[in-house]
Design a protein around this motif. Structure first.
Motif, PDB file in Angstrom:
ATOM      1  N   VAL A 135     -12.743   3.241  -2.605  1.00 34.28           N
ATOM      2  CA  VAL A 135     -11.386   2.169  -1.955  1.00 34.28           C
ATOM      3  C   VAL A 135     -10.437   2.965  -2.014  1.00 34.28           C
ATOM      4  CG1 VAL A 135     -10.289   0.171  -1.463  1.00 34.28           C
ATOM      5  CG2 VAL A 135     -12.837   0.358  -1.212  1.00 34.28           C
ATOM      6  N   GLU A 136     -10.038   3.696  -3.376  1.00 31.04           N
ATOM      7  CA  GLU A 136      -8.867   4.506  -4.113  1.00 31.04           C
ATOM      8  C   GLU A 136      -8.838   5.592  -3.353  1.00 31.04           C
ATOM      9  OE1 GLU A 136      -8.924   2.131  -8.690  1.00 31.04           O
ATOM     10  OE2 GLU A 136     -10.356   4.275  -8.249  1.00 31.04           O
ATOM     11  N   CYS A 138      -9.887   6.762  -0.288  1.00 31.43           N
ATOM     12  CA  CYS A 138      -9.219   5.681   1.430  1.00 31.43           C
ATOM     13  C   CYS A 138      -7.515   5.491   1.333  1.00 31.43           C
ATOM     14  CB  CYS A 138     -10.528   4.626   1.746  1.00 31.43           C
ATOM     15  SG  CYS A 138     -11.702   5.537   1.746  1.00 31.43           S
ATOM     16  N   TYR A 139      -7.550   5.059   0.366  1.00 32.31           N
ATOM     17  CA  TYR A 139      -5.983   4.721   0.287  1.00 32.31           C
ATOM     18  C   TYR A 139      -5.009   5.204  -0.244  1.00 32.31           C
ATOM     19  CZ  TYR A 139      -2.304   2.283  -0.799  1.00 32.31           C
ATOM     20  OH  TYR A 139      -0.427   2.008  -0.288  1.00 32.31           O
ATOM     21  N   LEU A 142      -4.660   7.969   2.490  1.00 29.34           N
ATOM     22  CA  LEU A 142      -4.021   7.381   4.063  1.00 29.34           C
ATOM     23  C   LEU A 142      -2.422   7.271   3.716  1.00 29.34           C
ATOM     24  CD1 LEU A 142      -3.305   5.635   6.161  1.00 29.34           C
ATOM     25  CD2 LEU A 142      -3.664   3.827   4.648  1.00 29.34           C
ATOM     26  N   ALA A 143      -1.606   6.845   2.000  1.00 29.09           N
ATOM     27  CA  ALA A 143      -0.579   6.784   1.542  1.00 29.09           C
ATOM     28  C   ALA A 143      -0.397   8.571   1.702  1.00 29.09           C
ATOM     29  CB  ALA A 143      -0.660   6.709   0.085  1.00 29.09           C
TER      30      ALA A 143
END
Length: 174
Positions: A135-136, A138-139, A142-143
């Motif tokens: 999840v981290e 992916c974030y 994205l950021a």
């Protein structure tokens, strides 16, 4: 292995060269997982990239604090452009398999048909990297994509996020 009669001939040839492994996830060991990942990688090496003018680039961007960089696979229309829509894509694979290259044909298709820029994240896989590592990653990707919209020729207000199967789960994981 029997194939469907309407299977694309190029895909059939690739599968005959490096068949997909039979999988029983209920009895999967670490050794089996590594072997199956290698077999999937073999299949990806014999499946040709679609013939296209789409520019494909791999880039490593800063990962989560204290974690390694995250690899992003970026697909762009040929030529200069700005203000394009973008798709940030998270691959499938049950969070234990997969990589962006498995979606090359789909991403190239989206870029060609919609004129967008696609960015696909190569997140760390479980069980070696348990939650929240995927999840981290992916974030973080994205950021970076949102922050780098201008460099990518993307309108930051036209950034969609999508994923298949496990990729969809990673979109919404508190």
């Amino acid at each position: 292995m029997a194939f469907h009669p309407n299977l694309d001939p190029e895909l059939r040839a690739a599968l005959e060269q490096a068949p997909l492994p039979e999988m029983n996830l209920s009895t999967l060991s670490y050794e089996d997982l590594a072997r199956q990942r290698e077999q999937i990688d073999e299949v990806l090496t014999v499946v040709p990239l679609p013939e296209t003018d789409v520019v494909i680039e791999n880039r490593h961007v800063p990962g989560p604090s204290g974690a390694p960089d995250v690899r992003l696979r970026i697909y762009r229309p040929a030529g200069e452009g700005e203000g394009r829509p973008a798709l940030y894509w998270i691959h499938d694979g049950g969070m234990i398999f997969g990589k962006p290259e498995a979606d090359d044909a789909s991403m190239v298709g989206f870029v060609e048909w919609l004129g967008l820029v696609a960015v696909s994240v190569d997140y760390r896989l479980a069980p070696e990297h348990p939650h929240p590592a995927p999840v981290e990653d992916c974030y973080a990707g994205l950021a970076w994509t949102a922050k780098s919209a201008g460099e990518l020729g993307v309108d930051p207000e036209r950034l969609a996020v999508g994923g298949a199967s496990a990729g969809g789960c990673l979109l919404y994981t508190p």
